[in-house]
Design a protein around this motif. Structure first.
Motif, mmCIF file in Angstrom:
data_model
loop_
_atom_site.group_PDB
_atom_site.id
_atom_site.type_symbol
_atom_site.label_atom_id
_atom_site.label_comp_id
_atom_site.label_asym_id
_atom_site.label_seq_id
_atom_site.Cartn_x
_atom_site.Cartn_y
_atom_site.Cartn_z
ATOM 1 N N PRO A 154 -36.732 85.143 122.216
ATOM 2 C CA PRO A 154 -36.489 84.955 123.659
ATOM 3 C C PRO A 154 -35.025 85.052 124.091
ATOM 4 N N LYS A 155 -34.103 85.248 123.155
ATOM 5 C CA LYS A 155 -32.687 85.259 123.531
ATOM 6 C C LYS A 155 -31.963 86.492 122.993
ATOM 7 N N GLU A 156 -32.594 87.641 123.153
ATOM 8 C CA GLU A 156 -31.974 88.903 122.745
ATOM 9 C C GLU A 156 -31.753 89.762 123.981
ATOM 10 N N SER A 157 -30.505 89.969 124.339
ATOM 11 C CA SER A 157 -30.150 90.679 125.568
ATOM 12 C C SER A 157 -30.748 92.082 125.636
ATOM 13 N N LEU A 158 -30.601 92.841 124.586
ATOM 14 C CA LEU A 158 -31.066 94.230 124.602
ATOM 15 C C LEU A 158 -32.578 94.323 124.773
ATOM 16 N N LEU A 159 -33.304 93.342 124.271
ATOM 17 C CA LEU A 159 -34.761 93.361 124.410
ATOM 18 C C LEU A 159 -35.166 93.276 125.883
ATOM 19 N N TYR A 160 -34.518 92.401 126.636
ATOM 20 C CA TYR A 160 -34.789 92.308 128.074
ATOM 21 C C TYR A 160 -34.411 93.611 128.779
ATOM 22 N N ALA A 161 -33.245 94.149 128.415
ATOM 23 C CA ALA A 161 -32.777 95.384 129.048
ATOM 24 C C ALA A 161 -33.690 96.558 128.719
ATOM 25 N N LEU A 162 -34.140 96.633 127.479
ATOM 26 C CA LEU A 162 -35.047 97.706 127.059
ATOM 27 C C LEU A 162 -36.375 97.624 127.807
ATOM 28 N N TYR A 163 -36.895 96.431 127.930
ATOM 29 C CA TYR A 163 -38.156 96.213 128.658
ATOM 30 C C TYR A 163 -37.993 96.662 130.116
ATOM 31 N N LYS A 182 -35.198 87.106 134.348
ATOM 32 C CA LYS A 182 -35.614 86.153 133.316
ATOM 33 C C LYS A 182 -34.594 86.147 132.175
ATOM 34 N N GLY A 183 -34.113 87.344 131.820
ATOM 35 C CA GLY A 183 -33.108 87.447 130.777
ATOM 36 C C GLY A 183 -31.818 86.736 131.162
ATOM 37 N N VAL A 184 -31.403 86.896 132.408
ATOM 38 C CA VAL A 184 -30.189 86.228 132.898
ATOM 39 C C VAL A 184 -30.360 84.704 132.855
ATOM 40 N N SER A 185 -31.559 84.229 133.165
ATOM 41 C CA SER A 185 -31.791 82.781 133.121
ATOM 42 C C SER A 185 -31.720 82.249 131.688
ATOM 43 N N LYS A 186 -32.123 83.081 130.723
ATOM 44 C CA LYS A 186 -32.052 82.684 129.312
ATOM 45 C C LYS A 186 -30.642 82.858 128.760
ATOM 46 N N LEU A 187 -29.942 83.888 129.253
ATOM 47 C CA LEU A 187 -28.594 84.209 128.769
ATOM 48 C C LEU A 187 -27.651 84.325 129.965
ATOM 49 N N PRO A 188 -27.291 83.197 130.583
ATOM 50 C CA PRO A 188 -26.535 83.219 131.851
ATOM 51 C C PRO A 188 -25.158 83.881 131.773
ATOM 52 N N ASP A 190 -24.466 86.693 130.090
ATOM 53 C CA ASP A 190 -24.585 88.077 129.636
ATOM 54 C C ASP A 190 -24.273 89.060 130.772
ATOM 55 N N GLU A 191 -23.149 89.744 130.651
ATOM 56 C CA GLU A 191 -22.714 90.656 131.709
ATOM 57 C C GLU A 191 -23.551 91.929 131.768
ATOM 58 N N ASN A 192 -24.045 92.402 130.618
ATOM 59 C CA ASN A 192 -24.889 93.600 130.611
ATOM 60 C C ASN A 192 -26.154 93.390 131.436
ATOM 61 N N LEU A 193 -26.774 92.235 131.269
ATOM 62 C CA LEU A 193 -27.994 91.942 132.026
ATOM 63 C C LEU A 193 -27.698 91.792 133.516
ATOM 64 N N LYS A 194 -26.614 91.118 133.825
ATOM 65 C CA LYS A 194 -26.252 90.925 135.239
ATOM 66 C C LYS A 194 -25.967 92.266 135.920
ATOM 67 N N GLN A 195 -25.197 93.102 135.242
ATOM 68 C CA GLN A 195 -24.853 94.410 135.808
ATOM 69 C C GLN A 195 -26.095 95.252 136.037
ATOM 70 N N ASN A 196 -26.984 95.285 135.053
ATOM 71 C CA ASN A 196 -28.182 96.114 135.176
ATOM 72 C C ASN A 196 -29.156 95.563 136.206
ATOM 73 N N LEU A 197 -29.184 94.266 136.369
ATOM 74 C CA LEU A 197 -30.026 93.677 137.416
ATOM 75 C C LEU A 197 -29.547 94.134 138.789
ATOM 76 N N GLU A 198 -28.240 94.121 139.003
ATOM 77 C CA GLU A 198 -27.678 94.574 140.279
ATOM 78 C C GLU A 198 -27.958 96.061 140.502
ATOM 79 N N LEU A 199 -27.816 96.856 139.447
ATOM 80 C CA LEU A 199 -28.059 98.297 139.564
ATOM 81 C C LEU A 199 -29.506 98.582 139.954
ATOM 82 N N LYS A 207 -27.334 101.049 133.191
ATOM 83 C CA LYS A 207 -26.290 101.490 132.272
ATOM 84 C C LYS A 207 -26.441 100.739 130.950
ATOM 85 N N MET A 208 -26.798 101.481 129.912
ATOM 86 C CA MET A 208 -27.097 100.874 128.615
ATOM 87 C C MET A 208 -25.989 101.085 127.588
#
Length: 243
Positions: A154-163, A182-188, A190-199, A207-208
């Motif tokens: 449940p705490k792997e950034s790339l897994l959320y991004a890949l999904y 959900k990924g951001v809530s688990k990994l607050p 994490d800039e990769n998740l935040k950026q991709n959520l905004e995109l 952007k991966m």
């Protein structure tokens, strides 16, 4: 699994011997205690023996694969499958390793049956399996696989991004945003998740690049894009030395 059966059989035998020898009605608890000790001891000893035998096969096999002696490495990994009946999860972990090698080499059809039988806590191979389902237009199976992978890791950034990336690819951008949130809530942090959520919220492509080589192994980028990223990682174009 043989380990459980042997350990349970030894425990039952000890329980009966101790209980009947000491008087079953009064001292059954002594038999139960002795049985528990024997079960745990037997299970741990057999587990240790099996683990050592597996390590003797797996370590050289992985070295061969890293040295690009793929056929030899895969052959050795397959030989380790015989220990699958002895220890829980052994077979699924070996299948994950074999499936990953085939997938990374782009032999997707050969990788598929091994990935299907892989270990659910190996999030990388679960991701590869989900990507395969997506490419085969099995969207429900893709989501089911990703959801199962997130339960195990449940705490792997790339897994959320890949999904989220795969959901966006099949036109379910809103669901992709939910997964990233959900990924951001688990990994607050994490800039990769935040950026991709905004995109995604802005209707733009994710952007991966920030995930580096780990992302590229899922083969969702074109070969041209991969080559550009690899060139960038090496410092751009090679300088031409003029004499």
């Amino acid at each position: 699994m043989y380990n459980l059966l042997i350990s349970a059989g030894a425990a039952v035998a000890v329980f009966l011997i101790v209980s009947l020898s000491a008087g079953f009605q009064q001292y059954w608890w002594a038999g139960a205690l002795a049985a528990l000790v024997v079960f745990l001891g037997s299970f741990l000893v057999i587990s240790r023996i099996v683990t050592k035998k597996l390590e003797a096969i797996m370590e050289p096999a992985m070295k061969d694969i890293q040295a690009q002696r793929f056929e030899k490495g895969i052959r050795d990994l397959k030989s380790a499958l015989r220990f699958g009946k002895w220890q829980i999860y052994v077979e699924s972990q070996i299948n994950s390793a074999i499936g990953m090698v085939y997938f990374v080499r782009r032999d997707f059809s050969t990788a598929f049956p091994y990935l299907e039988k892989g270990f659910f806590k190996n999030w990388v191979t679960m991701g590869m399996l989900a990507v395969t389902y997506m490419k085969r237009n099995k969207q429900d199976k893709m989501k089911e696989t990703f959801d199962k992978a997130l339960m195990g890791t449940p705490k792997e950034s790339l897994l959320y991004a890949l999904y989220a990336y795969c959901l966006n690819e099949i036109g379910e951008t809103v669901k992709g945003c939910e997964v990233l949130a959900k990924g951001v809530s688990k990994l607050p942090g994490d800039e990769n998740l935040k950026q991709n959520l905004e995109l995604l919220r802005e209707g733009k492509k994710m952007k991966m690049k920030g995930y580096g080589e780990m992302w590229l192994q899922f083969h969702l980028e074109s070969l041209g894009t991969i080559q550009k990223q690899q060139m960038a990682a090496m410092g751009g174009r090679r300088r031409i030395i003029r004499k």
